[in-house]
Design a protein around this motif. Structure first.
Motif, PDB file in Angstrom:
ATOM      1  N   ILE A  82     -71.019 -68.099  98.601  1.00 18.65           N
ATOM      2  CA  ILE A  82     -71.475 -68.818  97.412  1.00 18.65           C
ATOM      3  C   ILE A  82     -70.502 -69.971  97.225  1.00 18.65           C
ATOM      4  CG2 ILE A  82     -71.727 -68.659  94.909  1.00 18.65           C
ATOM      5  CD1 ILE A  82     -72.807 -65.844  95.314  1.00 18.65           C
ATOM      6  N   TYR A  83     -71.049 -71.193  97.189  1.00 19.24           N
ATOM      7  CA  TYR A  83     -70.194 -72.377  97.209  1.00 19.24           C
ATOM      8  C   TYR A  83     -69.858 -72.842  95.818  1.00 19.24           C
ATOM      9  CZ  TYR A  83     -72.030 -72.230 101.900  1.00 19.24           C
ATOM     10  OH  TYR A  83     -72.397 -71.790 103.126  1.00 19.24           O
ATOM     11  N   GLN A  84     -68.692 -73.376  95.722  1.00 19.91           N
ATOM     12  CA  GLN A  84     -68.218 -73.846  94.429  1.00 19.91           C
ATOM     13  C   GLN A  84     -69.068 -75.027  93.949  1.00 19.91           C
ATOM     14  OE1 GLN A  84     -64.486 -75.760  94.057  1.00 19.91           O
ATOM     15  NE2 GLN A  84     -64.075 -74.834  92.080  1.00 19.91           N
ATOM     16  N   GLY A  85     -69.393 -75.020  92.662  1.00 19.71           N
ATOM     17  CA  GLY A  85     -70.132 -76.124  92.070  1.00 19.71           C
ATOM     18  C   GLY A  85     -71.597 -76.147  92.429  1.00 19.71           C
ATOM     19  N   GLN A  86     -72.070 -75.130  93.127  1.00 19.15           N
ATOM     20  CA  GLN A  86     -73.477 -75.088  93.506  1.00 19.15           C
ATOM     21  C   GLN A  86     -74.174 -73.983  92.726  1.00 19.15           C
ATOM     22  OE1 GLN A  86     -74.731 -77.285  96.206  1.00 19.15           O
ATOM     23  NE2 GLN A  86     -72.835 -78.173  95.443  1.00 19.15           N
ATOM     24  N   ILE A  87     -75.487 -74.099  92.636  1.00 23.62           N
ATOM     25  CA  ILE A  87     -76.253 -73.021  92.029  1.00 23.62           C
ATOM     26  C   ILE A  87     -76.940 -72.253  93.145  1.00 23.62           C
ATOM     27  CG2 ILE A  87     -78.152 -72.444  90.473  1.00 23.62           C
ATOM     28  CD1 ILE A  87     -77.492 -74.941  88.898  1.00 23.62           C
ATOM     29  N   THR A  88     -76.644 -70.967  93.204  1.00 28.61           N
ATOM     30  CA  THR A  88     -77.242 -70.135  94.245  1.00 28.61           C
ATOM     31  C   THR A  88     -78.256 -69.206  93.592  1.00 28.61           C
ATOM     32  OG1 THR A  88     -75.175 -70.213  95.459  1.00 28.61           O
ATOM     33  CG2 THR A  88     -76.749 -68.481  96.074  1.00 28.61           C
ATOM     34  N   ALA A  89     -79.487 -69.278  94.043  1.00 26.23           N
ATOM     35  CA  ALA A  89     -80.515 -68.408  93.483  1.00 26.23           C
ATOM     36  C   ALA A  89     -80.662 -67.187  94.375  1.00 26.23           C
ATOM     37  CB  ALA A  89     -81.834 -69.136  93.369  1.00 26.23           C
ATOM     38  N   ILE A  90     -80.868 -66.031  93.756  1.00 30.88           N
ATOM     39  CA  ILE A  90     -81.103 -64.813  94.523  1.00 30.88           C
ATOM     40  C   ILE A  90     -82.493 -64.326  94.144  1.00 30.88           C
ATOM     41  CG2 ILE A  90     -80.345 -62.443  94.859  1.00 30.88           C
ATOM     42  CD1 ILE A  90     -77.513 -63.780  93.985  1.00 30.88           C
TER      43      ILE A  90
END
Lengths: 286, 301, 337
Positions: free
Chosen positions: A57-65
């Motif tokens: 999970i990358y910093q500053g990004q939005i990760t959808a699951i």
């Protein structure tokens, strides 16, 4: 109600879905990994619920699951701040590193971990106390702060969650008097108040109406500048609208959740590698 | 009636007419049982009304400022103020001691049962023991306090009485606290933990704070129960016709005063017992009503 | 398929991405630094455990103390105490039988009256004989009796109930003195009065728990019975009461436990005369009543020991009865689920 805002989102998102793939393919090289997950398996008692997940999970990004219900996405996200340990007897295998620190290390202070990885729950769950006290709660439990400092923190958290204008005159009123959408944004403000590095959201909009949902999606776009966000959602349009990266979870007859595919949102939604992912996305959209 | 030609009833003996009444036996059984059930219910209501009526009729005439504030007058003395203020004070003192002991223990036990290892074997064992504790006759608790406090300190005392009452209050406080805490949704605990608070903070700042009205109700119920107890006090606190002089001296109480004076051959003491009953029952009903009000406030919010 | 996907699909795992390597920010630390208030949480956990174990310990402490205190009498009388029928303080001869007899007879009498009455109250307040706004006040008023201190019920017994019942007791003696149960002339206080007073005190227990039991029985059961043509009372006797049996038995057992240990009210109306007489109109004595009347004045070690022995017997009986009650109510709960 600011209807223009919704237009903006729709306009911004849909055109971008096409060309985002190009952007995000080049993106990873500049990104910093906030959370490095390797072979994470979760067990409830003896029963395996999530099997060997590896992703970043990358910093500053939005990760959808995303994924169908029962695919272990909630279990997975609750393993990251180890909140599931409070709900049931759970056991984790594998490694999860938060900026290089293994969160399953025996010496990890869970309160510190949870202060840095905040969480917003499926149903809005404000405490039955005043709006102000709700937001101040996390700051107070972390240690004594002066009154003026506290006021400042509370205001900036409420502004950050885009709810300040609606509640600034009623800070002493009970949080239970707010509407569902306001309660959920209050819960976001409450999580922001402790200045987390990362925010986990477990289907934050599933109990809300479309307008309240839209407001929260709008909010996510402003939060991404300071935060890393992981959001579990069963709403695929939402995933495609708000996220940069998407992880697709699924389960088979064994009822054990697995990560099927992880990648830039645009790629997952337009050109998924795995046929299962394609079916799922097509099924929902078609 | 609907004015329509009704179809003829088929000539089938197995089809009963709907309007016909039940066989006489079944009708008598129904009426008889209903009458019996109502009679029994009336019988169950009668004693309370009779008791309240008796207390008010015999006790109210003598209820005045003098009886509330004076000491019991020696039998046969005319023109001396007669009252039971010492017993009221003694009851308050001993219930106070009992609360001081039982509330921390009960609260913590309730917290243990609800917040720590709720489903574990240890928790169910402690819950079972606490439930058994509620069923121990109060006179046995008195015997226990007699052995532990009176025999070791060598005298009857308010401390012995308070200790006995605390053991009666303890399981009530513990079990009602557990029930109240369990009503707080899990999501509140998770929200608190997700903000980085530890178990101590979550328990007291969120769970106990939210459940406070329910816990208060439980404590008030326990206090009401303790205030009316007599058996554990007769041979632990004993009685005295004077003001309570110290925690390690024999101490009067309303309930023991009622017992002693009801069995007395002197009618003025009998009358005082009735008046003391008015005070004791009002005290207990007041606490009960108070606890109901507190409960109602939880339901509203 | 997933097993092969060791590395995340999104991007290669390059070491440079970690913050640690780019200069670690102390804010990110997850482990404990110095001066953390860990002891508060630990201390709290220990404290809660301590208090909870303390509460459980009370039961063992109580049993042990009473057992210890009863030792002189146990050593002196042995098990013979249980069937010894003399209680003479002057000669220091003690036997428990009259008290055990009084306790059991008065409680049995109370149960005999209170179970039908309590179940009737439970039926009236759970079935729809009456509109709801009448039902709940009835239930409330019946339960209010449990809040009245037993010493006040005892006083009412002395001054109101005994004078009221004396003519009836006299009538019973006049007409039925050939029946052993009514074979002695009444003098006011008696086992019969004690049983009646006890029944008044335990009706709320039977009524409240039976009512709860009846209320949890699924509505479908009743509808099914009614739809087969059963009348209300046939439904009650053939469906409701049988399916609530274990719950109502549990309620009655709990009430029995209360009756066995009830002290003040019984002490005030039973006459406190330890004797073994089949007549219910005769004076009697129960274990709680002898404890209440003699403990404060007991001086001799053997006398105290005998009273402790009696306490131990009462404790053992009520303990077993209460456990049975808890188990029965629990069995009912499991049946429902």
């Amino acid at each position: 109600m600011d209807y223009n805002a919704s237009d903006k989102i729709v306009k911004r998102i849909y055109p971008e879905v096409k060309d985002l793939s190009a952007v995000s393919q080049s993106a990873p090289e500049e990104l910093i990994t906030a959370l490095k997950i390797r072979n994470l398996s979760c067990y409830y008692g003896d029963k395996k619920a999530v099997d060997s997940v590896s992703m970043d999970i990358y910093q500053g990004q939005i990760t959808a699951i995303i994924g169908p219900s029962g695919c272990g996405k909630s279990t997975f996200i609750k393993a990251i701040n180890r909140i599931s340990e409070l709900e049931a007897k759970v056991r984790f295998e594998g490694d999860v590193e938060f900026f290089g620190q293994n969160i399953y290390n025996r010496r990890v202070n869970l309160n510190k971990l949870r202060r840095q990885i905040g969480m917003v729950f499926q149903k809005p769950n404000p405490f039955p106390i005043s709006i102000y006290d709700n937001v101040a709660y996390g700051i107070r439990v972390a240690g004594r702060k002066s009154r003026s400092e506290l006021d400042e923190f509370v205001e900036s958290a409420l502004r950050g969650a885009a709810i300040w204008d609606e509640v600034k005159d009623n800070l002493k009123k009970s949080a239970l008097g707010l509407s569902g959408g306001q309660q959920q944004r209050l819960c976001i403000a409450r999580a922001l108040a402790v200045k987390p590095k990362m925010l986990l959201m477990d289907e934050p909009c599933s109990a809300l109406d479309p307008i309240a949902t839209m407001k929260i999606e709008e909010l996510l776009q402003t939060l991404r500048e300071e935060l890393t966000i992981a959001i579990v959602t069963h709403n695929m349009q939402q995933a495609s609208r708000v996220s940069d990266y998407t992880a697709f979870f699924n389960t088979d007859e064994s009822r054990i959740g697995q990560l099927i595919e992880f990648g830039p949102t645009a790629k997952i939604f337009t050109d998924a590698t795995n046929p299962g992912t394609r079916d799922y996305i097509a099924g929902r959209f078609g | 009636m609907i004015d329509r030609a009704s179809p003829p009833i088929p000539e089938d003996s197995s089809l009963e007419e709907l309007q016909s009444s039940l066989p006489i036996g079944r009708t008598i059984f129904t009426i008889g049982m209903t009458v019996l059930a109502f009679a029994f219910t009336g019988l169950a209501l009668l004693p309370l009304l009779a008791i309240l009526f008796a207390i008010l009729r015999q006790g109210l005439p003598n209820l005045n400022w003098e009886t509330l504030t004076s000491l019991p007058a020696p039998v046969g003395m005319e023109g001396v103020a007669n009252g039971f203020a010492n017993a009221t004070l003694g009851t308050l003192i001993m219930v106070g001691i009992a609360s001081l002991i039982s509330i921390p223990f009960g609260l913590m036990t309730g917290i243990f049962l609800s917040e720590f290892s709720r489903d574990s074997k240890v928790a169910s064992a402690i819950r079972f023991i606490t439930t058994v504790l509620t069923g121990i006759p109060s006179v046995i608790v008195g015997v226990f306090a007699y052995a532990v406090v009176v025999l070791t300190t060598g005298g009857f005392s308010a401390l012995a009485g308070g200790f006995a009452l605390s053991i009666l209050m303890l399981p009530v406080v513990a079990l009602t606290t557990e029930e109240a805490l369990k009503l707080v949704p899990i999501s509140q605990r998770l929200a608190s933990a997700a903000l980085g608070s530890n178990r101590f903070q979550t328990t007291f700042k969120i769970v106990v704070a939210t459940a406070l009205p329910g816990i208060t109700t439980g404590i008030l119920l326990a206090v009401a129960r303790a205030a009316g107890e007599t058996a554990p006090l007769i041979f632990t606190a004993l009685f005295s016709d004077n003001w309570p002089t110290g925690l390690s001296d024999p101490t009067p109480s309303l309930s023991v005063l009622i017992y002693n004076y009801a069995n007395s051959p002197f009618s003025e003491q009998n009358e005082l017992a009735w008046t003391a009953s008015v005070v004791l029952v009002s005290l207990i009903l007041l606490i009960s009503v108070l606890s109901r009000l507190v409960t109602r406030r939880i339901i509203k919010s | 398929m997933m097993k092969e996907q060791f590395e995340p699909a999104g991007k290669p795992d390059s070491g440079k991405t970690s913050f640690v390597k780019n200069g670690f920010d102390a804010d990110f630390a997850l482990t404990n630094g110095t001066g953390e208030n860990l002891w508060l949480d630990q201390g709290f956990t220990w404290l809660v455990h301590g208090f909870a174990y303390g509460t459980a310990f009370v039961l063992f402490w109580l049993s042990w103390v009473i057992f210890q205190q009863a030792q002189p009498a146990i050593a002196h009388f042995g098990l013979g105490f249980l069937w010894g029928s003399t209680w003479n303080i002057g000669e220091l001869t003690f036997g428990a039988l009259p008290f055990i007899y009084g306790t059991l007879v008065s409680s049995a009498l109370a149960l005999f009256i209170a179970v039908p009455v309590g179940v009737a109250v439970a039926l009236i307040t759970s079935e729809d004989f009456l509109p709801p706004w009448v039902r709940s006040p009835i239930a409330f008023v019946v339960e209010l009796i449990a809040a009245i201190p037993s010493v006040i019920i005892g006083m009412w017994g002395i001054f109101v109930l005994i004078p009221f019942l004396l003519p009836m007791q006299q009538w019973l003696y006049d007409r039925f003195s050939w029946v052993p149960l009514f074979s002695t002339p009444p003098s006011g206080p008696s086992l019969l009065v004690a049983g009646i007073v006890l029944s008044i005190m335990i009706v709320p227990t039977v009524a409240a728990i039976s009512r709860e039991v009846l209320l949890v029985i699924p509505k479908e059961l009743r509808s099914a019975s009614m739809s087969l043509g059963a009348t209300r009372w046939e439904t009650i006797f053939r469906v409701l009461l049988p399916s609530g049996t274990s719950g109502i038995l549990g309620a009655s057992t709990l009430a029995l436990g209360r009756a066995l240990g009830e002290t003040m009210a019984v002490t005030m109306v039973i006459g406190n005369s330890p004797q073994l007489n089949p007549s219910l109109l005769e004076l009697g004595s129960t274990i709680p009543s002898v404890l209440a009347t003699q403990f404060a004045e007991a001086l001799d070690k053997l006398h105290i020991g005998a009273l402790m022995y009696l306490s131990l017997i009462l404790f053992a009986i009520t303990f077993l009865v209460n456990i049975a009650a808890v188990l029965m109510v629990r069995v009912f709960g499991h049946q429902q689920i």
